[in-house]
Design an enzyme around this catalytic site. Sequence first.
Site, PDB file in Angstrom:
ATOM      1  N   CYS A 113       7.417 -34.744  41.800  1.00 43.77           N
ATOM      2  CA  CYS A 113       5.857 -34.523  41.900  1.00 43.77           C
ATOM      3  C   CYS A 113       5.551 -33.987  43.072  1.00 43.77           C
ATOM      4  CB  CYS A 113       5.418 -35.564  40.863  1.00 43.77           C
ATOM      5  SG  CYS A 113       5.695 -35.965  39.372  1.00 43.77           S
ATOM      6  N   HIS A 250      -2.478 -34.431  43.030  1.00 43.45           N
ATOM      7  CA  HIS A 250      -1.287 -34.485  41.904  1.00 43.45           C
ATOM      8  C   HIS A 250      -1.976 -34.990  40.450  1.00 43.45           C
ATOM      9  CE1 HIS A 250       2.047 -34.747  39.494  1.00 43.45           C
ATOM     10  NE2 HIS A 250       2.333 -36.322  39.674  1.00 43.45           N
ATOM     11  N   ASN A 280       0.568 -34.534  33.207  1.00 42.52           N
ATOM     12  CA  ASN A 280       1.433 -34.673  34.309  1.00 42.52           C
ATOM     13  C   ASN A 280       2.510 -33.311  34.353  1.00 42.52           C
ATOM     14  OD1 ASN A 280       2.973 -34.902  36.589  1.00 42.52           O
ATOM     15  ND2 ASN A 280       3.284 -37.166  36.396  1.00 42.52           N
TER      16      ASN A 280
END
EC number: 2.3.1.180
Length: 323
Positions: A113, A250, A280
Amino acid sequence: MIRAVPVGAGHYLPENIVTNDELAKTVDTSDEWIRARTGIGQRHIAADDQLTSDLGIAAAQDALKNAGLTAADIDAIVLATSTPDQTFPSTATKIQAGLGMKHGFAFDVQAVCAGFAYALVTANSLITSGQAKRILVIGAETFSRILDWEDRTTSVLFGDGAGALILEAQTGTGASDDRGILACELQSDGTYNDLLYVDGGVSSTQTSGKLRMQGQEVFKHAVAKLAASGHAALDRAGIAASDVDWVVPHQANLRIIKSTVKKMGLSMDKVILTVQDHGNTSAASIPLAISVGAKQGKFNQGDLILTEAIGGGLAWGAVVFRW
């Protein structure tokens, strides 16, 4: 002084949208449960015949159109992904071929990520060293391929998508009011491997494996490490947190975002949020959010933007740049 300046942004999301209510039909969860814990309302899932490279190509084409450029104007491609098309060659080279590029170079960066932050830092170094003048920095993921759809703690969190940012070498003064990337901060600590990982791999199980996560532990580390890396990057740039115009974090979890922004002393009014619509998307989440913000007309030239991300590794980082 040479700066890596953003000149175009784009993104792509698969057509298939899966809502929380649809997930609740196959796993023990509910829309209320997911929204309360994550802020997610839906996510996009790639079609069976869509690869990570397909998503990346579409995002790159959107960014090129936004910048008024063609693939012939690009010197390199840096792709952040943890879900490549193949073990090798790099998915970046497949995107290069898909764009019709027979020049320059392309390669993948893997930091889960945090991948797009790592890719930005890499592209910035290539530009400031004179190795390239224009670079397509892409984050693209098909995380749906590595999810355990019976695990309600992880399957509800992730989605597929791609985002792209074009960086161009431009001359700056070296001051903090220059456009482009001003400062970066990267960190990792491999002792936290078991907090977020995939239980497969080429040299271990010869399978792609499934994603596994200790959610509460990741949350605990995320807020502290994201706030610290954000402040560190701002300190390197000689800029106060109060001078930040926009935070593009993020998009992992709304509670993480809110807690991190609060810890940094910033306002949620300055945050670009897409987690509710995309879930996500790992390395794709920051460039996706940048592109969405740009298309919504939120960024003005000269705006100071802070991006920050954390992922498996653990790996984390932050980048400060002016639009």
